[in-house]
Design a protein around this motif. Structure first.
Motif, mmCIF file in Angstrom:
data_model
loop_
_atom_site.group_PDB
_atom_site.id
_atom_site.type_symbol
_atom_site.label_atom_id
_atom_site.label_comp_id
_atom_site.label_asym_id
_atom_site.label_seq_id
_atom_site.Cartn_x
_atom_site.Cartn_y
_atom_site.Cartn_z
ATOM 1 N N GLY A 28 41.481 30.691 33.605
ATOM 2 C CA GLY A 28 40.552 30.128 34.590
ATOM 3 C C GLY A 28 39.117 30.370 34.171
ATOM 4 N N PRO A 29 38.270 30.864 35.076
ATOM 5 C CA PRO A 29 36.869 31.120 34.720
ATOM 6 C C PRO A 29 36.672 32.378 33.869
ATOM 7 N N GLY A 30 37.742 33.149 33.645
ATOM 8 C CA GLY A 30 37.642 34.240 32.674
ATOM 9 C C GLY A 30 37.442 35.641 33.217
ATOM 10 N N GLY A 31 37.781 35.864 34.470
ATOM 11 C CA GLY A 31 37.610 37.208 35.021
ATOM 12 C C GLY A 31 38.449 38.256 34.301
ATOM 13 N N LEU A 32 39.750 37.993 34.175
ATOM 14 C CA LEU A 32 40.615 38.943 33.477
ATOM 15 C C LEU A 32 40.286 38.966 31.989
ATOM 16 N N LEU B 40 35.259 41.454 39.650
ATOM 17 C CA LEU B 40 35.410 42.007 38.311
ATOM 18 C C LEU B 40 35.876 43.455 38.325
ATOM 19 N N ASN B 41 35.705 44.147 39.446
ATOM 20 C CA ASN B 41 36.316 45.481 39.578
ATOM 21 C C ASN B 41 37.833 45.365 39.494
ATOM 22 N N LEU B 42 38.386 44.345 40.183
ATOM 23 C CA LEU B 42 39.836 44.160 40.196
ATOM 24 C C LEU B 42 40.350 43.666 38.851
ATOM 25 N N THR B 43 39.639 42.729 38.238
ATOM 26 C CA THR B 43 40.117 42.230 36.955
ATOM 27 C C THR B 43 40.086 43.324 35.888
#
Length: 281
Positions: free
Chosen positions: A57-61, A33-36
């Motif tokens: 997808g699973p919603g990170g971004l 989640l740091n990257l997203t």
């Protein structure tokens, strides 16, 4: 970095919903989640903007975009397995996330979005280039979007920002740079993803220009560039002979040596050539 919201870490989300990435859907999940959140920041100030996201997808971004202040996110997801996870995010951000189950190549999102609109996505590898070309070649310009912040395979990202004379320079560079300012803003190694792809990835940020850099008819330019690069090893006088009977005259009037090859010709001269081809019809 689950602290961006009250939701669980992405690995827990994937385990709960049994979301193994599917190769046939071009899926590679970004779980950090740091990257997203960092990718979301590359899209600029999202306050007051609707954001279109393809393949969440699973919603990170998705979580990154919402945490960074997007007014509203429209997430289009083809994989039905991901919908419950995305609906959990929607519940945590009431009124700010709409999830649409469907194919991004078949859905018209405009009726669901309010300008200003930005597009941000970790695009599925199997449809990324096709979606980009669609967004760069609408009937009318300026387009419905202000900017595109998109993750691609590194090879595709290099083609978008390529300069004349390089091996990566081709149709995608012409289409991208004619109507937009394009730059690579992040690079990601394979190990950032689950499962790790065989190649590196990069995030490209494209800002729509108010008007194209040089005058040209979009359909003619597209036809000329496609013909030129489809036979990029041939001299242009040969590669373009099917485009216009006066191919040598058009090339010379555009300031292009007929013995040059496509990769040697910059955007300005391709636009000049397109104007000459249009006049020769």
């Amino acid at each position: 970095m689950s602290a961006i919201d009250s939701l669980p870490p992405l690995r827990a989300v994937i385990a709960e919903h049994q979301l193994s990435a599917k190769k046939q859907l071009g899926q590679n999940f970004l779980l950090d989640l740091n990257l997203t959140a960092k990718i979301a920041r590359q899209a600029g100030d999202l306050a007051g903007c609707d954001v279109l996201e393809i393949g969440p997808g699973p919603g990170g971004l998705t979580r990154g975009l919402l945490a960074e202040g997007a007014r509203r996110v429209l997430a289009v997801e083809k994989d039905a397995r991901c919908i419950p996870a995305l609906e959990q995010i929607a519940a945590a951000y009431p009124g700010r996330l709409e999830v649409v189950h469907g194919d991004a190549l078949e859905i018209d999102p405009l009726s669901r979005l309010t300008p200003p609109i930005r597009i941000a996505a970790n695009l599925p590898y199997n449809v990324g280039t096709e979606l980009l070309v669609r967004w760069l070649t609408p009937k009318d310009w300026p387009p419905f979007w202000q900017s595109l912040t998109l993750m691609f395979q590194r090879e595709v990202a290099d083609r978008i920002v390529a300069a004349p004379g390089s091996k990566a320079y081709g149709r995608l560079a012409i289409l991208s740079q004619w109507r937009a300012e394009a730059r690579i803003v992040m690079s990601l190694p394979p190990e950032a993803f689950t499962p790790p792809p065989k190649i590196s990835s990069a995030v490209v940020h494209l800002t729509a220009l108010p008007e194209p850099r040089y005058p040209a008819d979009a359909a003619v330019l597209s036809r000329v560039v496609a013909a030129a690069f489809n036979q990029r090893r041939k001299m242009l006088r040969a590669a373009l002979k099917g485009v216009t009977p006066d191919v040598i005259g058009c090339l010379e009037r555009a300031g292009i040596d007929p013995t040059e090859r496509a990769e040697q010709v910059d955007l300005e001269r391709f636009c000049a050539l397109s104007r000459e081809v249009a006049k020769s019809r």
